[in-house]
Scaffold this active site. Structure first.
Site, PDB file in Angstrom:
ATOM      1  CD  GLU A  65       1.608  25.624  22.675  1.00 25.85           C
ATOM      2  OE1 GLU A  65       1.634  24.414  22.487  1.00 25.85           O
ATOM      3  OE2 GLU A  65       1.067  26.140  23.678  1.00 25.85           O
ATOM      4  CG  HIS A 122      -1.835  18.250  22.429  1.00 21.04           C
ATOM      5  ND1 HIS A 122      -0.723  17.463  22.562  1.00 21.04           N
ATOM      6  CD2 HIS A 122      -2.658  17.622  21.558  1.00 21.04           C
ATOM      7  CE1 HIS A 122      -0.859  16.393  21.782  1.00 21.04           C
ATOM      8  NE2 HIS A 122      -2.019  16.475  21.156  1.00 21.04           N
ATOM      9  CD  GLU A 123      -0.098  21.048  26.109  1.00 21.66           C
ATOM     10  OE1 GLU A 123       0.533  20.014  25.889  1.00 21.66           O
ATOM     11  OE2 GLU A 123      -0.379  21.864  25.220  1.00 21.66           O
ATOM     12  CD  GLU A 180       4.019  16.465  25.235  1.00 21.27           C
ATOM     13  OE1 GLU A 180       4.589  17.368  24.630  1.00 21.27           O
ATOM     14  OE2 GLU A 180       3.002  16.659  25.925  1.00 21.27           O
TER      15      GLU A 180
HETATM   16  C1  NOJ Z   1       2.821  20.266  23.920  1.00 20.70           C
HETATM   17  C2  NOJ Z   1       2.078  19.312  23.047  1.00 20.70           C
HETATM   18  O1  NOJ Z   1       1.560  18.247  23.785  1.00 20.70           O
HETATM   19  C3  NOJ Z   1       3.043  18.846  21.972  1.00 20.70           C
HETATM   20  O2  NOJ Z   1       2.441  17.842  21.179  1.00 20.70           O
HETATM   21  C4  NOJ Z   1       3.481  20.032  21.150  1.00 20.70           C
HETATM   22  O3  NOJ Z   1       4.437  19.609  20.215  1.00 20.70           O
HETATM   23  C5  NOJ Z   1       4.082  21.120  22.026  1.00 20.70           C
HETATM   24  N1  NOJ Z   1       3.243  21.421  23.126  1.00 20.70           N
HETATM   25  C6  NOJ Z   1       4.313  22.406  21.238  1.00 20.70           C
HETATM   26  O4  NOJ Z   1       3.094  22.970  20.884  1.00 20.70           O
HETATM   27 CA    CA Z   2       1.386  18.066  26.301  1.00 22.69          CA
END
Ligand code: NOJ
Ligand code: CA
Length: 697
Positions: free
Chosen positions: A381, A459-460, A484
């Site tokens: 992340e 992601h993002e 989510e």
């Molecule tokens: C957003 C992501 O889409 C999600 O899957 C993840 O758990 C969180 N960020 C934390 O990284």
């Molecule tokens: Ca996300």
């Protein structure tokens, strides 16, 4: 209109034919089946294109070109000439995908626009017309630096008052994580692509782009009713795109069909991307995974350190044991590394990609991975801290590579234009997820990962534009509102979200949606408040059967079983479908559907590992309207008999009060049969057609 007027005036003798303007050239190229015609013109010395489908205009004359910060604008005072034509009909194979073999059949036309007073000032448009749509890109020769301040490409929709659009806002705070809007086309202001449009006569159109490399992502900005221009996400310095010397742009694509599923069954974007840069793709593995993940979203665990820390050595080993018992390939572990304590969304600079929390023993986990045969799935992340990540990226990859990790999920949680990139002068710049520099960052990320034989699930992320063809280790991504959002920290996705995703976001490519929530009754930790409306749910707004259907409907080569292991053990019969369903396909067909209402998919498994290649799967889901679907099984092999293992909504199911009721039954079927199945409101069906007898053998 102008020609009609001239015609009437000349018939009436008002305009003498000799005084007509000189006839300007129209350069056209048709699809191989002749249904689609793309034409280029230079009327009034302005570069333009238009598109028709079955003899009717779909895109009326629309401008082409660029404005630059200092260079001469490139659209007005240009005349057209033909450069070349080409025909192509080839097939190529995907290393993994929703379909193994892809046919690329198109006609190509390259036109040149030259400035009327400066013959050295020119640009080319390379256009390809397929039976299911068109793509064109600019090829601009030249030398030196050029700053594009606007791309002028227009999309002037014919009969825009008769069209409905399905869209999310462009360049907004939540990136691509919005609920879809269904509005008259004329009410759209700024939209992301894929941008889906439906006409009352059944014609469906989707505007998107292919091969977004070293350029900015395109949104569509309304100019006047029904007319949109390409709106590129600006760089931090306000310029749209900075280029040196000759350059090409991404392809601008328009998929066209006479029913909604035609948009899904099209491979234009993949065909317009460059072939793979990797010759050996044997280390890129589709598969299924579980993770220490949902527990954090529902507040059972935390990413950060403390009593509730999710990513502990013991829990990871327990998850690996569960994964190995139930046939999963990997365990995702989030929150294993330091930097999560405090406001992690704001503190992107604090993330380490090599330092684990003391209660996560990465070597012990690696040993357990070897023992169980279950891969650890890595997690990076970044909170949008591009520079912080780039400084540590190789070290992070080397660490994961050393301990046998094959896939990394990355994340860029930062609100619109908030990704942090320190420039050459050391000044912090704030970027969009799809600005030129961030687009380049994502490609740098996947190409660097390839050196370490790592696949990336972003992601993002910037939206998908078919780059998985060129970079097959870019194995999946999110770029939309996923599961989510159903965990309780935001208003959940409404039932229409899934059948909207199928015809919008999913036109771009695979999505790591993370289906498979089995327990809807977790404690409501955050939910409620005005933005939730009058239904303060904090759970998936679907039936349980629909959670299974999502594995077939929402394509991704890696699929998560998102819920906690104990919730699968509590419902072992439906869990069987998740264990059985493959994630890599020989063929995929969107059979039926309407945007935002319902969709029915059939997919044939690819012969690979434990999968023989004989079985088919069907997934269908609906919005909040109950409906009956009638599906002829003509896709099945004619000489075979199958056991249909059906997971469907029970008679008493109610997505608001009793989402679990499900009927699991088996039937013997052949290709001559037709299944009639009731989908409950917000429901679905998942079927495995297991081959039981092949008469040819
Ligand atoms: C957003 C992501 O889409 C999600 O899957 C993840 O758990 C969180 N960020 C934390 O990284
Ligand atoms: Ca996300």
């Amino acid at each position: 209109m102008r020609y009609l007027l001239l015609l009437i005036l000349s018939v009436c003798g008002v305009v003498n034919a000799e005084h007509h303007q000189e006839q300007k050239p129209v350069l056209s190229v048709s699809s191989p089946d002749q249904h689609i015609v793309l034409s280029f013109t230079d009327n009034d010395n302005v570069a333009q294109y238009q598109v028709s489908f079955n003899g009717k205009a779909v895109i009326e004359p629309s401008k082409l070109g660029f404005l630059f910060k200092t260079a001469v604008p490139m659209y007005r005072d240009f005349t057209i000439s033909e450069v070349s034509r080409n025909q192509s009909d080839t097939s190529w194979e995907q290393p993994w995908g929703e379909q193994r073999v892809i046919r690329d059949q198109h006609n190509e036309l390259v036109v040149k626009y030259t400035h009327i007073t400066d013959s050295n000032n020119m640009f080319f448009v390379r256009a390809r017309v397929f039976n299911d749509g068109i793509g064109f890109r600019y090829e601009v020769p030249g030398q030196g630096e050029r700053a594009i301040t606007r791309e002028l490409t227009e999309f002037n929709f014919a009969d825009s008052h008769l069209a409905t659009a399905y869209w999310i806002p462009g360049q907004g705070r939540e990136r691509y994580e919005y609920l879809y809007r269904t509005t008259p086309l004329q009410q759209v202001d700024k939209a992301h692509t894929p941008f889906t449009v439906a006409y009352q006569d059944g014609t469906h159109v989707a505007v998107h782009e292919a091969a977004l490399v070293d350029y900015a992502g395109m949104s569509l900005q309304k100019q006047q009713l029904g007319v949109f221009t390409a709106d590129l996400s600006p760089r931090a310095d306000g310029i749209k795109v900075l280029k040196n010397d000759s350059f090409t742009t991404p392809w601008r694509t328009i998929t066209i069909g006479d029913e909604a599923v035609d948009l899904i069954n099209s491979f234009i974007a993949l065909n317009l991307n460059e072939p793979s840069t990797l010759t050996d793709t044997s280390w890129i593995n589709p598969g299924k995974y579980i993770g220490i993940w949902w527990g954090m979203h529902i507040d059972k665990y935390t990413w950060g350190s403390g009593d509730k820390h999710g990513a502990t050595t013991q829990r990871t080993m327990d998850y690996m044991d569960f994964a190995s018992q139930h046939g999963f390939d990997g365990v995702l572990v989030e929150g294993w590394n330091t930097g999560w304590d405090g406001n992690w969304i704001a503190n992107s600079e604090l993330f380490s990609f090599t330092q684990s929390y003391p209660d996560f023993d990465i070597d012990a986990v690696a040993k357990h991975s070897v023992k169980t045969g279950v891969k650890l799935i890595g997690h990076h992340e970044t909170s949008g801290g591009i520079t912080n990540y780039e400084a540590q990226m190789e070290d992070g990859f080397a660490l994961y590579n050393k301990i046998g990790v094959e896939q990394i999920k990355t994340g860029y949680v930062a609100f619109g234009q908030n990704l942090k990139r320190r420039d050459a002068q050391g000044i912090m710049r704030y970027e969009f997820t799809d600005s030129q520099d961030v687009v380049n960052h994502f490609i740098h990320n996947v190409t660097t990962a390839a050196k370490y034989k790592l696949s990336i699930n972003t992601h993002e992320s910037v939206k998908d534009t078919g780059l998985r063809r060129t970079y097959p280790n870019w194995i999946s991504r999110e770029s939309a509102r996923g599961q989510e959002y159903n965990s309780g920290w935001a208003p959940p996705n409404p039932p229409e979200h899934m059948p909207l995703l199928a015809f919008t976001r999913m036109l771009a490519g695979p999505m790591d949606f993370t289906p498979g929530i089995f327990n809807f009754d977790y404690e409501r930790v955050h939910g409620g408040g005005p933005e939730w409306g009058d239904k303060p749910y904090t759970r998936p707004l679907s039936t349980l059967a629909q959670q299974l259907a999502q594995y077939v409907v929402v394509y991704s080569p890696i699929q998560m079983a998102a819920d906690l292991p104990e919730n699968y053990l509590a419902k072992s019969r439906p869990f069987q479908f998740i264990k059985d369903v493959p994630t890599d396909w020989e063929t995929s067909i969107a059979l039926q559907g309407e945007v935002g209402k319902f969709v029915v998919f059939a997919r044939q498994e690819k012969a690979h590992r434990q999968y023989s290649g004989d079985d088919w799967y069907l997934g269908a889901l609906t919005n909040e309207d109950e409906r009956q679907i009638t599906v002829p099984l003509t896709f099945l092999d004619k000489n075979s008999t199958y056991e249909a293992q059906i997971y469907r909504d029970g008679d008493k199911v109610d997505w608001q009060t009793n989402p679990y009721d499900m009927i699991i039954e088996t039937k013997t079927v052949t290709a001559a049969d037709t299944l009639k199945i009731r989908l409950a409101a917000a429901g679905g069906v998942a079927i495995r057609f297991k081959i039981s007898h092949n008469q040819a053998n």
